[in-house]
Design an enzyme around this catalytic site. Structure first.
Site, mmCIF file in Angstrom:
data_model
loop_
_atom_site.group_PDB
_atom_site.id
_atom_site.type_symbol
_atom_site.label_atom_id
_atom_site.label_comp_id
_atom_site.label_asym_id
_atom_site.label_seq_id
_atom_site.Cartn_x
_atom_site.Cartn_y
_atom_site.Cartn_z
ATOM 1 N N HIS A 3 -3.068 7.904 6.018
ATOM 2 C CA HIS A 3 -3.238 6.570 5.431
ATOM 3 C C HIS A 3 -4.616 6.034 5.831
ATOM 4 O O HIS A 3 -5.351 5.519 4.991
ATOM 5 C CB HIS A 3 -2.122 5.647 5.897
ATOM 6 C CG HIS A 3 -2.149 4.308 5.252
ATOM 7 N ND1 HIS A 3 -2.060 4.133 3.884
ATOM 8 C CD2 HIS A 3 -2.258 3.062 5.780
ATOM 9 C CE1 HIS A 3 -2.110 2.855 3.598
ATOM 10 N NE2 HIS A 3 -2.232 2.163 4.732
ATOM 11 N N CYS B 44 0.803 -1.222 0.000
ATOM 12 C CA CYS B 44 0.000 0.000 0.000
ATOM 13 C C CYS B 44 0.841 1.280 0.000
ATOM 14 O O CYS B 44 0.292 2.376 -0.029
ATOM 15 C CB CYS B 44 -0.959 -0.017 1.181
ATOM 16 S SG CYS B 44 -1.989 -1.493 1.213
ATOM 17 N N LYS C 277 -9.992 7.698 2.417
ATOM 18 C CA LYS C 277 -10.409 6.318 2.150
ATOM 19 C C LYS C 277 -11.811 6.055 2.681
ATOM 20 O O LYS C 277 -12.439 5.061 2.296
ATOM 21 C CB LYS C 277 -9.420 5.333 2.765
ATOM 22 C CG LYS C 277 -8.067 5.268 2.068
ATOM 23 C CD LYS C 277 -7.183 4.200 2.694
ATOM 24 C CE LYS C 277 -5.814 4.125 2.050
ATOM 25 N NZ LYS C 277 -4.950 5.280 2.415
ATOM 26 N N GLU D 84 -1.405 5.494 13.689
ATOM 27 C CA GLU D 84 -1.071 6.647 12.853
ATOM 28 C C GLU D 84 -1.403 7.944 13.570
ATOM 29 O O GLU D 84 -0.638 8.912 13.510
ATOM 30 C CB GLU D 84 -1.799 6.588 11.512
ATOM 31 C CG GLU D 84 -1.396 7.730 10.594
ATOM 32 C CD GLU D 84 -2.068 7.696 9.225
ATOM 33 O OE1 GLU D 84 -1.657 8.487 8.349
ATOM 34 O OE2 GLU D 84 -3.007 6.879 9.030
ATOM 35 N N HIS E 75 -9.948 1.677 -0.111
ATOM 36 C CA HIS E 75 -8.492 1.548 -0.091
ATOM 37 C C HIS E 75 -8.014 0.933 -1.400
ATOM 38 O O HIS E 75 -8.287 -0.239 -1.682
ATOM 39 C CB HIS E 75 -8.085 0.685 1.099
ATOM 40 C CG HIS E 75 -6.612 0.605 1.329
ATOM 41 N ND1 HIS E 75 -5.691 1.321 0.589
ATOM 42 C CD2 HIS E 75 -5.873 -0.121 2.227
ATOM 43 C CE1 HIS E 75 -4.482 1.048 1.016
ATOM 44 N NE2 HIS E 75 -4.562 0.182 1.999
ATOM 45 N N PHE F 79 1.875 -3.332 4.008
ATOM 46 C CA PHE F 79 2.231 -4.582 4.670
ATOM 47 C C PHE F 79 3.742 -4.811 4.535
ATOM 48 O O PHE F 79 4.350 -4.495 3.517
ATOM 49 C CB PHE F 79 1.485 -5.753 4.036
ATOM 50 C CG PHE F 79 0.038 -5.866 4.437
ATOM 51 C CD1 PHE F 79 -0.507 -5.072 5.431
ATOM 52 C CD2 PHE F 79 -0.789 -6.793 3.821
ATOM 53 C CE1 PHE F 79 -1.835 -5.193 5.799
ATOM 54 C CE2 PHE F 79 -2.124 -6.923 4.172
ATOM 55 C CZ PHE F 79 -2.652 -6.119 5.168
#
Length: 427
Positions: free
Chosen positions: A315, A175, A349, A326, A354, A413
């Site tokens: 994010h 991502c 998002k 975050e 996403h 990831f």
């Protein structure tokens, strides 16, 4: 000065990188203008899955691209040789190139590069050809299987279409893919290896295996009865992300190169930071330690103080641990500037879903449009704020906001973190 190739220079020279084109495609719009309009309206792109029968799946909805015809961008014969993520890359690139007005002539072709990545690539092609193999044997497989599916082929096909013969690459950092593609492209220009780059990412991961896999690891929201309210970053009742698809492409140019050809400049990229969590396959390090390092690295690269940042496109996937970490990371880096709510943060998002490898390109483009329009898109579905998330997430309604610097976070990831910083263009 013409568009003729400029001399390569060292990374310590005074080269600067500006954005002259933005192309966006996702579940809320097929152009940047449509996406921006829907963001300001607080619209959700999530709905029941249309691309395949998801009735037997734990998750039956997604934020799919709608009313998309690849034949508007590639001819029928060529379209059949491409995975859907490549179609999306073509659409977003065509829009970005048109806005920039960049023409890749013979005199500059060697100085124009393409960095377009994807987290998963042609997943639907892999699934289809695997079915062909099982049902009919290897002779039933398409000769175009491999070039339609591999991650680098979006970049390859775009370079062929536009005749861009400069640096080419295809990042695949989950991502963080698009943000890395853009940041690495900026460095190619700063180093003097290119004068213009087509950069970003594309994803088409709404497929049975992809959705099934993410559902199996319990990463997705299961609000099957209420898809439009499923993605809810920073909300106490968030339960996972909504998978989306699409592309985000930026046209990056060296400042003097752009000025010489009379380009309209939208914003400047002033900072890029990266870090590794070195902690876990899928979870952020405690207090977003890796995210902190990425943001601090970007601020150092930009040569600015934290309080100069006016907006963060987070994010913010709508996962319980991810959003909390975050948010804490932003607190740690920005301190009172964040806690006083002077700094605005939003999770777009909540509307787009996403896009995995395409997310960073989409969100960098959104950040550019926020700078240009001096508006902050909202975080929708933020009905019951998580008490552990203490910042101003611009809940549910877009706001006008005067600011000069935007930051965009992308985390993947494997503990991969990437941060981009862009400045409003006022010269």
């Amino acid at each position: 000065m013409s568009q003729a190739a400029t001399q390569a220079s060292s990374p310590t020279s005074a080269r600067r990188v500006v954005i002259t084109g933005v192309g966006l495609l996702c579940g809320i719009g097929n152009t940047a203008a449509e996406v921006w309009q829907q963001l300001l309206a607080g619209a959700s792109g999530a709905g029941p899955t249309q691309g395949f029968d998801a009735s037997g799946f734990p998750v039956t909805f997604a934020a799919e691209v709608k009313n998309f015809d690849p034949l508007q961008f590639v001819d029928k014969k060529e379209a059949r040789k491409m995975g859907r993520f490549i179609h999306y890359a073509f659409a977003a690139t065509q829009e970005a190139m048109a806005q920039s007005g960049l023409q890749v002539t013979e005199s500059i072709a060697d100085r124009v590069g393409v960095f377009i990545g994807s987290g998963i690539g042609g997943f639907e092609v892999i699934e289809r050809e695997h079915s062909n193999l099982l049902n009919g044997g290897p002779r039933k497989m398409s000769p175009f299987f491999i070039p339609a599916a591999i991650v680098n082929m979006a970049a390859g096909q775009i370079s062929i279409r536009y005749g861009a013969r400069g640096p080419i690459s295809a990042t695949a950092t989950a991502c963080a893919t698009s943000a890395n593609s853009i940041g690495d492209s900026v460095r190619m220009i700063l180093h003097g290896d290119a004068d213009a780059m087509i950069a970003g990412g594309a994803e088409a991961a709404v497929t049975p295996m992809s959705v099934g896999g993410f559902a199996a690891m319990r990463a997705l929201s299961t609000r099957n009865d209420d898809p439009t309210h499923a993605s809810r970053p920073f909300d106490k009742d968030r339960d996972g992300f909504v998978i989306g698809e699409g592309a985000g492409i930026l046209i990056l140019e060296e400042l003097e190169f752009a000025k010489a050809r009379g380009a309209k400049i939208l914003a400047e990229v002033i900072g890029y930071g990266m870090s590794a969590d070195a902690y876990h396959m899928t979870s952020l390090a405690p207090e977003g330690a890796g995210a902190q390092r990425s943001m601090r690295a970007a601020l150092k690269d930009a040569g600015i103080r934290p309080e100069e940042v006016g907006y963060i496109n987070a994010h913010a996937t709508s996962t319980l641990a991810g959003d909390g970490n975050e948010s804490v990371a932003i607190e740690k880096v920005f301190g009172e500037h964040a806690l006083s709510h002077t700094l605005k943060v939003s999770g777009t998002k909540s509307m787009t879903g996403h896009l995995l490898g395409g997310a960073g390109g989409l969100e960098a483009g959104i950040s550019v449009m926020a700078l240009v329009n001096q508006m902050i898109p909202p975080t929708i579905n933020l009905d019951t704020p998580d008490p552990e998330c203490r910042l101003d997430y611009v809940p549910n309604k877009a706001i006008a906001h005067s600011f000069d610097v935007a930051l965009s976070n992308s985390f993947g990831f494997g503990g991969i973190n990437a941060t981009l910083i862009m400045r409003r263009w006022t010269e």
